[in-house]
Design an enzyme around this catalytic site. Sequence first.
Site, PDB file in Angstrom:
ATOM      1  N   PRO A  89      20.185  -4.153   5.843  1.00  0.00           N
ATOM      2  CA  PRO A  89      19.457  -5.429   5.871  1.00  0.00           C
ATOM      3  C   PRO A  89      20.395  -6.626   5.731  1.00  0.00           C
ATOM      4  O   PRO A  89      19.987  -7.762   5.977  1.00  0.00           O
ATOM      5  CB  PRO A  89      18.499  -5.322   4.683  1.00  0.00           C
ATOM      6  CG  PRO A  89      18.999  -4.205   3.845  1.00  0.00           C
ATOM      7  CD  PRO A  89      19.765  -3.295   4.729  1.00  0.00           C
ATOM      8  N   GLU A 116      21.287   2.139  -2.973  1.00  0.00           N
ATOM      9  CA  GLU A 116      21.553   0.705  -3.131  1.00  0.00           C
ATOM     10  C   GLU A 116      22.509   0.161  -2.084  1.00  0.00           C
ATOM     11  O   GLU A 116      22.551  -1.018  -1.811  1.00  0.00           O
ATOM     12  CB  GLU A 116      22.131   0.433  -4.530  1.00  0.00           C
ATOM     13  CG  GLU A 116      21.088   0.426  -5.619  1.00  0.00           C
ATOM     14  CD  GLU A 116      19.901  -0.465  -5.297  1.00  0.00           C
ATOM     15  OE1 GLU A 116      20.096  -1.680  -5.199  1.00  0.00           O
ATOM     16  OE2 GLU A 116      18.791   0.067  -5.141  1.00  0.00           O
TER      17      GLU A 116
HETATM   18  N1  ADE Z   1      18.239  -0.459   6.040  1.00  0.00           N
HETATM   19  C1  ADE Z   1      17.287  -0.859   5.191  1.00  0.00           C
HETATM   20  N2  ADE Z   1      16.656  -1.940   5.633  1.00  0.00           N
HETATM   21  C2  ADE Z   1      17.223  -2.242   6.851  1.00  0.00           C
HETATM   22  C3  ADE Z   1      17.011  -3.250   7.820  1.00  0.00           C
HETATM   23  N3  ADE Z   1      16.089  -4.196   7.660  1.00  0.00           N
HETATM   24  N4  ADE Z   1      17.778  -3.249   8.915  1.00  0.00           N
HETATM   25  C4  ADE Z   1      18.728  -2.311   9.086  1.00  0.00           C
HETATM   26  N5  ADE Z   1      18.981  -1.345   8.201  1.00  0.00           N
HETATM   27  C5  ADE Z   1      18.235  -1.296   7.088  1.00  0.00           C
END
Ligand code: ADE
Length: 217
Positions: A89, A116
Amino acid sequence: MRFDILTIFPQFIDGNPYFEHSIIGRAIDKKLITVKAHDIRKYSKDKHKKVDDTPYGGGAGMVMACQPIFDAVKAVKKKNKGPVIFLTPHGATLTHSKVLKLAKLKNMILLCGRYEGIDQRIRDTIIDEEISIGDYVLTGGELPAMILIDAVTRQLPGVLHDDTSALEDSFTKKLNGKKEYPHYTRPEVFKKMSVPKVLLSGNHAKIEEWRQSHLSS
Ligand code: ADE
């Protein structure tokens, strides 16, 4: 194009019906793409095949350790010389223009995180790029990897029918501005709601004019 996915849940990928049916399934059958999952745990030198550990400095959650990922990437790189993309993310958001750039590559290695995060030394050394599929946090990178594969695969020559690709081209310009016109199909009347007459007229100039004036986000 070859996609190698590094994950601690290869079963999310192997045998997943998403890769066996419809457009992506056909792309695999036609050998336009190859998708191969690799179990990071198999590369762990720990006697219990551990892949994570507690964070230095304390704090909640576990961190994916260097050794299993490092060795997994090293092994996969023998067959796949593409960039190592970490799904997180915290990465740059995947956009249509990024998808088009990725579609020009021959291969890529997709690293899926869990817990994490992963040890910073992996991010500093063997990862070429970090990609997010949106501003929300999922439980891991496996779904994001599949989404990236889907978006990239449909841009590869021979995957979509020519008429669909052409439609997409004109569509994409509207997509950039998040614009779309309303779509209708048979029947002409459904629960007393009629299809706009102009769409039945066969007058392409008029239809295009109508569509342009009904673009919405
Ligand atoms: N892993 C966890 N959340 C994610 C996201 N929004 N985009 C890519 N990988 C992720």
